[in-house]
Scaffold this motif. Structure first.
Motif, PDB file in Angstrom:
ATOM      1  N   PRO A 137       0.834  -1.339   0.058  1.00  0.00           N
ATOM      2  CA  PRO A 137       0.112   0.031  -0.061  1.00  0.00           C
ATOM      3  C   PRO A 137       1.029   1.319   0.098  1.00  0.00           C
ATOM      4  O   PRO A 137       1.804   1.282   0.601  1.00  0.00           O
ATOM      5  CB  PRO A 137      -0.873  -0.189   1.393  1.00  0.00           C
ATOM      6  CG  PRO A 137      -1.024  -1.657   1.490  1.00  0.00           C
ATOM      7  CD  PRO A 137       0.429  -2.223   1.036  1.00  0.00           C
ATOM      8  N   ILE A 138       0.263   2.270  -0.735  1.00  0.00           N
ATOM      9  CA  ILE A 138       1.192   3.548  -0.745  1.00  0.00           C
ATOM     10  C   ILE A 138       0.391   4.539   0.334  1.00  0.00           C
ATOM     11  O   ILE A 138      -0.695   4.392   0.718  1.00  0.00           O
ATOM     12  CB  ILE A 138       0.867   4.123  -2.318  1.00  0.00           C
ATOM     13  CG1 ILE A 138       1.339   3.131  -3.154  1.00  0.00           C
ATOM     14  CG2 ILE A 138       1.536   5.491  -2.193  1.00  0.00           C
ATOM     15  CD1 ILE A 138       0.961   3.564  -4.637  1.00  0.00           C
ATOM     16  N   ALA A 139       1.459   5.344   0.869  1.00  0.00           N
ATOM     17  CA  ALA A 139       1.081   6.461   1.899  1.00  0.00           C
ATOM     18  C   ALA A 139       1.380   7.518   1.601  1.00  0.00           C
ATOM     19  O   ALA A 139       2.554   7.814   0.640  1.00  0.00           O
ATOM     20  CB  ALA A 139       1.518   5.918   3.331  1.00  0.00           C
ATOM     21  N   PRO A 144       1.405  17.879   9.918  1.00  0.00           N
ATOM     22  CA  PRO A 144       0.682  18.057  11.108  1.00  0.00           C
ATOM     23  C   PRO A 144      -0.531  18.933  10.993  1.00  0.00           C
ATOM     24  O   PRO A 144      -0.475  19.980  10.111  1.00  0.00           O
ATOM     25  CB  PRO A 144       1.590  18.531  12.403  1.00  0.00           C
ATOM     26  CG  PRO A 144       2.779  18.361  12.085  1.00  0.00           C
ATOM     27  CD  PRO A 144       2.739  18.453  10.296  1.00  0.00           C
ATOM     28  N   ARG A 145      -1.793  18.352  11.295  1.00  0.00           N
ATOM     29  CA  ARG A 145      -2.974  19.372  11.041  1.00  0.00           C
ATOM     30  C   ARG A 145      -3.298  19.711  12.368  1.00  0.00           C
ATOM     31  O   ARG A 145      -3.902  18.610  13.170  1.00  0.00           O
ATOM     32  CB  ARG A 145      -4.195  18.602  10.188  1.00  0.00           C
ATOM     33  CG  ARG A 145      -3.469  18.285   8.658  1.00  0.00           C
ATOM     34  CD  ARG A 145      -3.348  19.340   7.892  1.00  0.00           C
ATOM     35  NE  ARG A 145      -3.271  18.964   6.450  1.00  0.00           N
ATOM     36  CZ  ARG A 145      -2.561  18.760   5.775  1.00  0.00           C
ATOM     37  NH1 ARG A 145      -1.069  19.205   6.417  1.00  0.00           N
ATOM     38  NH2 ARG A 145      -2.371  18.817   4.543  1.00  0.00           N
ATOM     39  N   MET A 151      -0.090   9.202  11.931  1.00  0.00           N
ATOM     40  CA  MET A 151       0.825   8.039  11.942  1.00  0.00           C
ATOM     41  C   MET A 151       0.570   7.024  10.886  1.00  0.00           C
ATOM     42  O   MET A 151       1.226   6.222  10.840  1.00  0.00           O
ATOM     43  CB  MET A 151       0.785   7.664  13.290  1.00  0.00           C
ATOM     44  CG  MET A 151       1.005   8.316  14.559  1.00  0.00           C
ATOM     45  SD  MET A 151       3.064   8.500  14.472  1.00  0.00           S
ATOM     46  CE  MET A 151       3.359   6.622  15.088  1.00  0.00           C
ATOM     47  N   ARG A 152      -0.258   7.459   9.943  1.00  0.00           N
ATOM     48  CA  ARG A 152      -0.687   6.532   8.687  1.00  0.00           C
ATOM     49  C   ARG A 152       0.491   6.027   8.078  1.00  0.00           C
ATOM     50  O   ARG A 152       0.670   4.971   7.733  1.00  0.00           O
ATOM     51  CB  ARG A 152      -1.745   7.239   7.971  1.00  0.00           C
ATOM     52  CG  ARG A 152      -2.325   6.365   6.966  1.00  0.00           C
ATOM     53  CD  ARG A 152      -2.991   4.901   7.503  1.00  0.00           C
ATOM     54  NE  ARG A 152      -3.655   4.047   6.328  1.00  0.00           N
ATOM     55  CZ  ARG A 152      -3.821   3.099   6.351  1.00  0.00           C
ATOM     56  NH1 ARG A 152      -3.769   2.297   7.715  1.00  0.00           N
ATOM     57  NH2 ARG A 152      -4.424   2.454   5.505  1.00  0.00           N
ATOM     58  N   ARG A 190      10.884  10.752  11.760  1.00  0.00           N
ATOM     59  CA  ARG A 190      11.677  10.297  13.002  1.00  0.00           C
ATOM     60  C   ARG A 190      10.730  10.776  14.194  1.00  0.00           C
ATOM     61  O   ARG A 190      10.838  10.077  15.156  1.00  0.00           O
ATOM     62  CB  ARG A 190      12.906  11.286  13.103  1.00  0.00           C
ATOM     63  CG  ARG A 190      13.934  10.922  11.914  1.00  0.00           C
ATOM     64  CD  ARG A 190      15.290  11.528  11.916  1.00  0.00           C
ATOM     65  NE  ARG A 190      16.209  11.208  11.332  1.00  0.00           N
ATOM     66  CZ  ARG A 190      17.288  10.095  11.609  1.00  0.00           C
ATOM     67  NH1 ARG A 190      16.871   9.349  12.589  1.00  0.00           N
ATOM     68  NH2 ARG A 190      18.245   9.880  10.687  1.00  0.00           N
ATOM     69  N   LYS A 191       9.840  11.639  13.775  1.00  0.00           N
ATOM     70  CA  LYS A 191       8.914  11.991  14.857  1.00  0.00           C
ATOM     71  C   LYS A 191       8.112  10.944  15.053  1.00  0.00           C
ATOM     72  O   LYS A 191       7.402  10.685  16.046  1.00  0.00           O
ATOM     73  CB  LYS A 191       8.189  13.339  14.477  1.00  0.00           C
ATOM     74  CG  LYS A 191       8.998  14.620  14.693  1.00  0.00           C
ATOM     75  CD  LYS A 191       8.556  15.922  14.393  1.00  0.00           C
ATOM     76  CE  LYS A 191       9.241  16.987  14.334  1.00  0.00           C
ATOM     77  NZ  LYS A 191       8.624  18.303  14.014  1.00  0.00           N
ATOM     78  N   MET A 192       7.372  10.510  14.080  1.00  0.00           N
ATOM     79  CA  MET A 192       6.545   9.324  14.071  1.00  0.00           C
ATOM     80  C   MET A 192       7.232   7.889  14.975  1.00  0.00           C
ATOM     81  O   MET A 192       6.444   7.390  15.607  1.00  0.00           O
ATOM     82  CB  MET A 192       6.132   8.786  12.695  1.00  0.00           C
ATOM     83  CG  MET A 192       5.370   9.830  11.893  1.00  0.00           C
ATOM     84  SD  MET A 192       5.124   9.108  10.291  1.00  0.00           S
ATOM     85  CE  MET A 192       4.522  10.773   9.326  1.00  0.00           C
ATOM     86  N   GLU A 193       8.572   7.954  14.600  1.00  0.00           N
ATOM     87  CA  GLU A 193       9.173   6.899  15.303  1.00  0.00           C
ATOM     88  C   GLU A 193       9.309   7.180  16.788  1.00  0.00           C
ATOM     89  O   GLU A 193       9.078   6.071  17.776  1.00  0.00           O
ATOM     90  CB  GLU A 193      10.765   6.734  14.763  1.00  0.00           C
ATOM     91  CG  GLU A 193      11.290   5.909  15.486  1.00  0.00           C
ATOM     92  CD  GLU A 193      11.076   4.230  15.484  1.00  0.00           C
ATOM     93  OE1 GLU A 193      10.885   3.616  16.334  1.00  0.00           O
ATOM     94  OE2 GLU A 193      10.468   3.752  14.293  1.00  0.00           O
TER      95      GLU A 193
END
Length: 280
Positions: A137-139, A144-145, A151-152, A190-193
């Motif tokens: 799957p492509i993402a 940020p909103r 985190m998708r 990196r923030k998601m990690e």
């Protein structure tokens, strides 16, 4: 035989002037009204110039015109009994906004026709020598909103890697039509990690950085997440390979000049990740 219903042609322009098909040219020349949007993707200047040379009366539509106002300008032309075309970069159905417009057109009783062309997805796989059969799957990495970072993209990347699949990460567009850069995207990963703590974003992770695919000045660099190259002008795309077969490994090393030790190290890590012992 009665007169046919007015038709909206959703026309893909491809990624560069050379991708323009005969079908697309015929539609652009023959319909009563031509609209174009460039907010879902970015076009090289020479492509815009080429299109304007074919039809100098093109009306450019914004995100608000299509999404907030539901394409009212297009619907107005169709309601007058006139055929219209909406020109988009790449392949027209890669953006959900375009599908939504076609649904409105059909509900109003008009006809639709899709004119396909080259998309970033098929073009980038070809340029990188990666098998489409192993694409997960492509993402899209999004800004940020309202202070919330989605985190998708991180979740999809994690799932793909654990299944040995390749991941294409498209990059977001700001409201002012400014495209996210690869370095911004890596910062967000990196923030998601930091939030997800799954260990998939690590300093040795192999990343393929691509810029302006399909343009004359396209750029492709195989590096790591810890060494983001300077790619210049956007649009940028990030690709993280899954498990590579021997041909894909050879393509990366001999055609794209990737460091073979880096590629093989990435392969070992993906193998461990798939087997559930990546921390060993």
């Amino acid at each position: 035989m009665g007169k046919k219903n007015p038709t909206l042609y959703l026309v893909g322009l491809g990624l560069s002037p050379g991708n323009l098909t005969i079908d697309a040219l015929n539609v652009i020349r023959s319909v009563d009204k031509v609209f174009m949007e460039t907010y879902t993707s970015k076009a090289p200047g020479e492509l815009i110039k080429q299109i304007m040379g074919i039809r100098h009366d093109i009306v450019f539509l914004s995100r608000e015109d299509l999404e907030d106002r539901s394409g009212n300008a297009i619907m107005s032309e169709l309601s007058k009994g006139r055929d219209a075309a909406l020109l988009v970069i790449g392949d027209p159905m890669m953006a959900t906004a375009h599908a939504a417009i076609l649904v409105i057109v059909k509900r109003l009783g008009f006809e639709v026709r899709i004119i396909n062309s080259v998309s970033i997805v098929c073009a980038i796989l070809s340029q990188l020598g990666l098998s489409p059969y192993k694409l997960g799957p492509i993402a899209t990495i999004t800004y940020p909103r309202m202070g919330i970072l989605s985190m998708r993209a991180y979740e999809i990347l994690n799932d793909n890697l654990r299944r040995g699949l390749h991941t294409i990460l498209l990059l977001d567009i700001k409201d002012g039509n400014e495209f996210m850069s690869a370095s911004e995207a890596i910062d967000l990963l990196r923030k998601m990690e930091e939030n997800g703590k799954l260990g998939i974003i690590n300093n040795g992770l192999l990343v393929i950085y691509a810029a302006r695919i399909g343009w004359e000045n396209q750029s492709i660099v195989v590096s790591t997440i810890n060494n983001v190259p300077s790619l210049g002008e956007t649009p940028h795309t990030i690709i993280i390979p899954g498990l590579l077969n021997p041909v894909e490994i050879d393509y990366l090393t001999y055609v794209l000049y990737a460091d073979k030790d880096l590629v093989l190290k990435h392969q070992r890590w993906v193998n461990k990740l798939m087997n559930g012992n990546w921390q060993k």
